[in-house]
Design an enzyme around this catalytic site. Structure first.
Site, PDB file in Angstrom:
ATOM      1  N   ASP A   1       0.820  -1.215   0.000  1.00 28.48           N
ATOM      2  CA  ASP A   1       0.000   0.000   0.000  1.00 28.48           C
ATOM      3  C   ASP A   1       0.854   1.264   0.000  1.00 28.48           C
ATOM      4  OD1 ASP A   1       0.946  -0.293   2.588  1.00 28.48           O
ATOM      5  OD2 ASP A   1      -1.001  -0.823   3.435  1.00 28.48           O
TER       6      ASP A   1
ATOM      7  N   ASN B   1      -7.394  -2.957  14.337  1.00 25.82           N
ATOM      8  CA  ASN B   1      -8.779  -3.254  13.928  1.00 25.82           C
ATOM      9  C   ASN B   1      -8.842  -4.467  12.992  1.00 25.82           C
ATOM     10  OD1 ASN B   1      -7.852  -2.295  11.473  1.00 25.82           O
ATOM     11  ND2 ASN B   1      -9.149  -0.469  11.416  1.00 25.82           N
TER      12      ASN B   1
ATOM     13  N   HIS C   1      -7.061  -4.889  10.182  1.00 27.82           N
ATOM     14  CA  HIS C   1      -6.817  -4.658   8.758  1.00 27.82           C
ATOM     15  C   HIS C   1      -5.511  -5.307   8.310  1.00 27.82           C
ATOM     16  CE1 HIS C   1      -4.671  -0.481   9.407  1.00 27.82           C
ATOM     17  NE2 HIS C   1      -3.808  -1.457   9.484  1.00 27.82           N
TER      18      HIS C   1
ATOM     19  N   GLU D   1      -9.616  -2.189   5.227  1.00 22.54           N
ATOM     20  CA  GLU D   1     -10.220  -1.839   6.500  1.00 22.54           C
ATOM     21  C   GLU D   1     -11.468  -2.694   6.783  1.00 22.54           C
ATOM     22  OE1 GLU D   1      -8.372  -0.147   8.323  1.00 22.54           O
ATOM     23  OE2 GLU D   1      -8.493   2.000   7.994  1.00 22.54           O
TER      24      GLU D   1
HETATM   25  P1  PGA Z   1       2.112  -1.301  12.712  1.00 20.17           P
HETATM   26  O1  PGA Z   1       0.958  -1.309  11.652  1.00 20.17           O
HETATM   27  O2  PGA Z   1       3.100  -2.328  12.243  1.00 20.17           O
HETATM   28  O3  PGA Z   1       2.683   0.083  12.659  1.00 20.17           O
HETATM   29  O4  PGA Z   1       1.511  -1.651  14.031  1.00 20.17           O
HETATM   30  C1  PGA Z   1       0.492  -2.519  11.167  1.00 20.17           C
HETATM   31  C2  PGA Z   1      -0.656  -2.282  10.230  1.00 20.17           C
HETATM   32  O5  PGA Z   1      -1.381  -1.288  10.426  1.00 20.17           O
HETATM   33  O6  PGA Z   1      -0.857  -3.088   9.319  1.00 20.17           O
END
Ligand code: PGA
Length: 241
Positions: free
Chosen positions: A67, A136, A138, A143
């Site tokens: 992404d 959450n 994702h 999302e």
């Molecule tokens: P993080 O994010 O590694 O910064 O916790 C993971 C994600 O949002 O996929």
């Protein structure tokens, strides 16, 4: 799903890096699916060490990132292009033309998303995909929703994602509210998936991903349907399992 619980972040990073490196040793022109965020930073550090010790060679490897924020340029220090360059690409012998990240400034997003998927296909698909997970649930920027979004697409980020990502920005207003993300289909097509998570704030998402029903409300839960997923979690992230 194969679940590996390790003591700490460093062990998680080493295990994931070793799996990726062994894939590259077996197939020097491996196609890697890469993730950003704080979780994979240790994996990149370990891969850099393996490269410096001549244990792995990236000269024929090709990469696709999951992404990119929409609306910020590659040279913006908050872009995922910048993150990848600083934290991984510039430290190893990957060829620049072999690294791919969705274009966060493209006007015709739909065409760009389609061509991103086409290029992955032309390279024979992703051999090993590294994934972090949001609090959450994702994966990439897919999302929670009432349906899974199959294709690579423009996403409106949820408030909790914007809040979680605001730690990297000066103010919450500076956090981009949109992103381009590989869709669930492209992720699920990867031949091998490694999901990494650490810390107590990921425990709930890991529990729901592994133990509860598959639902688009927890996008990572779709991984239950993939035939080759390795989940590497530290004790805290595994604490609800
Ligand atoms: P993080 O994010 O590694 O910064 O916790 C993971 C994600 O949002 O996929």
């Amino acid at each position: 799903m194969k679940i590996i619980v390790v003591d700490n972040y460093n062990e998680m990073s080493k295990k994931a890096a070793n799996i990726i490196a062994s894939c590259i040793v077996l197939k020097p022109n491996s196609v890697l699916g890469l993730a950003t965020g704080s979780t994979p930073l240790g994996v990149y550090k370990e891969l850099i060490k393996l490269y410096e010790n001549s244990d792995v060679d990236f000269s024929n490897v090709c990469t696709f990132n999951l992404d990119e924020y929409y609306g910020i340029t590659k040279d913006n220090d908050q872009s995922y292009s910048y993150y990848m360059k600083e934290n991984f690409f510039k430290h190893v012998n990957l060829k620049e033309e072999n690294t791919h990240i969705p274009d966060g400034t493209c006007k015709n997003v739909d065409t760009m998303c389609q061509s991103y998927e086409d290029i992955i296909k032309q390279h024979g698909g992703i051999d090993v995909q590294i994934l972090g997970i949001g609090q959450n649930g994702h994966i990439g920027f897919n999302e929670p929703d009432d349906k899974f979004v199959a294709d690579t697409h423009l996403v409106k980020l949820k408030e909790d994602t914007v809040n979680a990502n605001s730690r990297f920005f000066e103010t919450i207003e500076d956090v981009p509210k949109e992103a381009v993300s590989m869709g669930i289909k492209a992720i699920m097509k990867a031949k091998k998936i490694i999901l990494i998570a650490n810390g107590i704030n990921k425990a709930e998402a890991i529990y729901k991903t592994i133990k509860e029903d598959v639902t688009p409300e927890v996008p990572a839960s779709i991984l239950q349907f993939h035939s080759d997923v390795t989940v590497i979690v530290d004790k805290e992230a595994a604490s609800k399992l």
